[in-house]
Design a protein around this motif. Structure first.
Motif, PDB file in Angstrom:
ATOM      1  N   ALA A  66       0.914  -1.254  -0.051  1.00 59.35           N
ATOM      2  CA  ALA A  66       0.045   0.148  -0.149  1.00 59.35           C
ATOM      3  C   ALA A  66       0.784   1.171  -0.089  1.00 59.35           C
ATOM      4  CB  ALA A  66      -1.001   0.023   1.114  1.00 59.35           C
ATOM      5  N   MET A  67       1.974   1.158   0.556  1.00 54.82           N
ATOM      6  CA  MET A  67       2.955   2.338   0.619  1.00 54.82           C
ATOM      7  C   MET A  67       3.193   2.631  -0.866  1.00 54.82           C
ATOM      8  SD  MET A  67       5.968   1.240   2.981  1.00 54.82           S
ATOM      9  CE  MET A  67       5.817   0.645   4.549  1.00 54.82           C
ATOM     10  N   LEU A  68       3.148   2.128  -1.983  1.00 52.39           N
ATOM     11  CA  LEU A  68       3.489   2.475  -3.226  1.00 52.39           C
ATOM     12  C   LEU A  68       2.421   3.379  -3.831  1.00 52.39           C
ATOM     13  CD1 LEU A  68       4.527  -1.158  -4.645  1.00 52.39           C
ATOM     14  CD2 LEU A  68       6.075   0.624  -4.162  1.00 52.39           C
ATOM     15  N   GLU A  69       1.149   3.203  -3.456  1.00 50.20           N
ATOM     16  CA  GLU A  69       0.105   4.121  -3.975  1.00 50.20           C
ATOM     17  C   GLU A  69       0.028   5.419  -3.197  1.00 50.20           C
ATOM     18  OE1 GLU A  69      -3.174   1.952  -2.934  1.00 50.20           O
ATOM     19  OE2 GLU A  69      -2.738   0.139  -3.962  1.00 50.20           O
ATOM     20  N   LYS A  70       0.982   5.615  -2.081  1.00 47.78           N
ATOM     21  CA  LYS A  70       1.011   6.771  -1.545  1.00 47.78           C
ATOM     22  C   LYS A  70       2.083   7.750  -1.806  1.00 47.78           C
ATOM     23  CE  LYS A  70      -1.035   4.898   2.732  1.00 47.78           C
ATOM     24  NZ  LYS A  70      -0.678   4.574   4.111  1.00 47.78           N
ATOM     25  N   VAL A  71       2.743   7.340  -2.897  1.00 47.82           N
ATOM     26  CA  VAL A  71       4.092   8.206  -3.180  1.00 47.82           C
ATOM     27  C   VAL A  71       4.036   8.419  -4.779  1.00 47.82           C
ATOM     28  CG1 VAL A  71       5.535   7.579  -1.391  1.00 47.82           C
ATOM     29  CG2 VAL A  71       5.536   6.098  -3.286  1.00 47.82           C
ATOM     30  N   LYS A  72       4.816   9.195  -5.123  1.00 47.37           N
ATOM     31  CA  LYS A  72       4.919   9.303  -6.787  1.00 47.37           C
ATOM     32  C   LYS A  72       6.608   9.852  -7.011  1.00 47.37           C
ATOM     33  CE  LYS A  72       2.914  14.118  -6.597  1.00 47.37           C
ATOM     34  NZ  LYS A  72       2.216  14.849  -6.835  1.00 47.37           N
ATOM     35  N   GLU A  73       6.883   9.877  -8.115  1.00 42.17           N
ATOM     36  CA  GLU A  73       8.284  10.053  -8.401  1.00 42.17           C
ATOM     37  C   GLU A  73       8.446  11.799  -8.274  1.00 42.17           C
ATOM     38  OE1 GLU A  73       9.367   8.798 -12.265  1.00 42.17           O
ATOM     39  OE2 GLU A  73       8.820   6.740 -11.701  1.00 42.17           O
ATOM     40  N   GLY A  74       9.611  11.866  -7.725  1.00 38.82           N
ATOM     41  CA  GLY A  74       9.747  13.378  -7.331  1.00 38.82           C
ATOM     42  C   GLY A  74       9.430  13.986  -5.993  1.00 38.82           C
ATOM     43  N   GLN A  75       8.738  13.019  -5.426  1.00 38.63           N
ATOM     44  CA  GLN A  75       7.967  13.455  -4.057  1.00 38.63           C
ATOM     45  C   GLN A  75       9.206  13.318  -3.102  1.00 38.63           C
ATOM     46  OE1 GLN A  75       4.726  11.099  -2.975  1.00 38.63           O
ATOM     47  NE2 GLN A  75       4.423  11.994  -0.898  1.00 38.63           N
ATOM     48  N   ALA A  76       9.262  14.455  -1.892  1.00 41.27           N
ATOM     49  CA  ALA A  76       9.940  14.470  -0.834  1.00 41.27           C
ATOM     50  C   ALA A  76       9.263  13.696   0.170  1.00 41.27           C
ATOM     51  CB  ALA A  76      10.271  15.726  -0.381  1.00 41.27           C
ATOM     52  N   ILE A  77      10.032  12.606   0.793  1.00 46.81           N
ATOM     53  CA  ILE A  77       9.261  11.876   1.993  1.00 46.81           C
ATOM     54  C   ILE A  77      10.439  11.612   3.128  1.00 46.81           C
ATOM     55  CG2 ILE A  77       7.970  10.269   0.496  1.00 46.81           C
ATOM     56  CD1 ILE A  77      10.319   8.272   1.155  1.00 46.81           C
ATOM     57  N   GLU A  78       9.977  11.255   4.381  1.00 41.11           N
ATOM     58  CA  GLU A  78      10.671  10.915   5.535  1.00 41.11           C
ATOM     59  C   GLU A  78      10.196   9.412   5.544  1.00 41.11           C
ATOM     60  OE1 GLU A  78      11.060  13.313   8.761  1.00 41.11           O
ATOM     61  OE2 GLU A  78      10.090  14.764   7.665  1.00 41.11           O
ATOM     62  N   PHE A  79      11.150   8.801   5.727  1.00 40.41           N
ATOM     63  CA  PHE A  79      11.026   7.118   5.893  1.00 40.41           C
ATOM     64  C   PHE A  79      11.723   6.479   6.940  1.00 40.41           C
ATOM     65  CE2 PHE A  79      14.441   7.592   3.048  1.00 40.41           C
ATOM     66  CZ  PHE A  79      15.207   6.228   3.024  1.00 40.41           C
ATOM     67  N   ILE A  80      11.447   5.076   7.187  1.00 45.92           N
ATOM     68  CA  ILE A  80      12.180   4.355   7.994  1.00 45.92           C
ATOM     69  C   ILE A  80      12.701   2.976   7.230  1.00 45.92           C
ATOM     70  CG2 ILE A  80      12.431   3.037  10.301  1.00 45.92           C
ATOM     71  CD1 ILE A  80      10.835   5.036  11.524  1.00 45.92           C
ATOM     72  N   ALA A  81      13.859   2.650   7.365  1.00 48.36           N
ATOM     73  CA  ALA A  81      14.221   1.248   6.496  1.00 48.36           C
ATOM     74  C   ALA A  81      15.038   0.693   7.468  1.00 48.36           C
ATOM     75  CB  ALA A  81      15.087   1.956   5.340  1.00 48.36           C
ATOM     76  N   ASP A  82      14.763  -0.627   7.402  1.00 47.65           N
ATOM     77  CA  ASP A  82      15.526  -1.610   8.194  1.00 47.65           C
ATOM     78  C   ASP A  82      15.879  -2.991   7.577  1.00 47.65           C
ATOM     79  OD1 ASP A  82      16.569  -2.992  10.391  1.00 47.65           O
ATOM     80  OD2 ASP A  82      14.819  -2.470  11.666  1.00 47.65           O
ATOM     81  N   ARG A  83      16.492  -3.904   8.198  1.00 52.43           N
ATOM     82  CA  ARG A  83      16.905  -5.239   7.209  1.00 52.43           C
ATOM     83  C   ARG A  83      15.631  -6.038   7.453  1.00 52.43           C
ATOM     84  NH1 ARG A  83      21.659  -3.190   6.916  1.00 52.43           N
ATOM     85  NH2 ARG A  83      23.419  -4.385   5.711  1.00 52.43           N
ATOM     86  N   VAL A  84      14.864  -6.544   6.931  1.00 53.88           N
ATOM     87  CA  VAL A  84      13.912  -7.618   7.066  1.00 53.88           C
ATOM     88  C   VAL A  84      14.058  -8.771   6.185  1.00 53.88           C
ATOM     89  CG1 VAL A  84      11.262  -7.883   7.152  1.00 53.88           C
ATOM     90  CG2 VAL A  84      12.225  -5.735   7.449  1.00 53.88           C
ATOM     91  N   ASN A  85      14.257 -10.103   6.943  1.00 52.56           N
ATOM     92  CA  ASN A  85      14.697 -11.104   6.024  1.00 52.56           C
ATOM     93  C   ASN A  85      15.692 -10.781   4.971  1.00 52.56           C
ATOM     94  OD1 ASN A  85      12.395 -12.396   7.212  1.00 52.56           O
ATOM     95  ND2 ASN A  85      11.018 -11.480   5.934  1.00 52.56           N
ATOM     96  N   GLY A  86      16.731 -10.434   5.536  1.00 60.40           N
ATOM     97  CA  GLY A  86      18.010 -10.183   4.861  1.00 60.40           C
ATOM     98  C   GLY A  86      17.912  -8.999   3.572  1.00 60.40           C
TER      99      GLY A  86
END
Length: 95
Positions: A66-86
């Protein structure tokens, strides 16, 4: 009874401080590409401190499609990334 209350209170305080150490910071980024078919985002981002990565542009998988539907190219975001299943995965996005 008083000593067990003191021990439990001390334990609760220690847990609250410990969980704060695991809180992850949002990283600023800009969406470069949305690949809905592969469930991936290309993001130009600042330093990912929790992953010990410098600022760069890279491809991430998303934890929730569902995250893919909330963003578009060129958009500024703030996000959290982590290692999930490698795999390095975007786990949260805020606009």
């Amino acid at each position: 009874m008083k000593s067990s209350t003191t021990i439990l209170t001390s334990f609760a305080i220690a847990l609250s401080f410990g969980s704060a150490a695991f809180a992850q910071e949002y990283t600023k980024g800009q969406i470069q590409k949305v690949d809905a078919a592969q469930k991936k985002l290309t993001i130009k981002h600042g330093e990912l401190k929790n992953l010990e990565m410098p600022a760069m542009t890279m491809v991430f998988v998303v934890a929730d499609e569902a995250m893919l539907e909330k963003v578009k190219e060129g958009q500024a975001i703030e996000f959290i990334a982590d290692r999930v299943n490698g795999r390095i995965t975007v786990t949260e996005i805020k606009k």
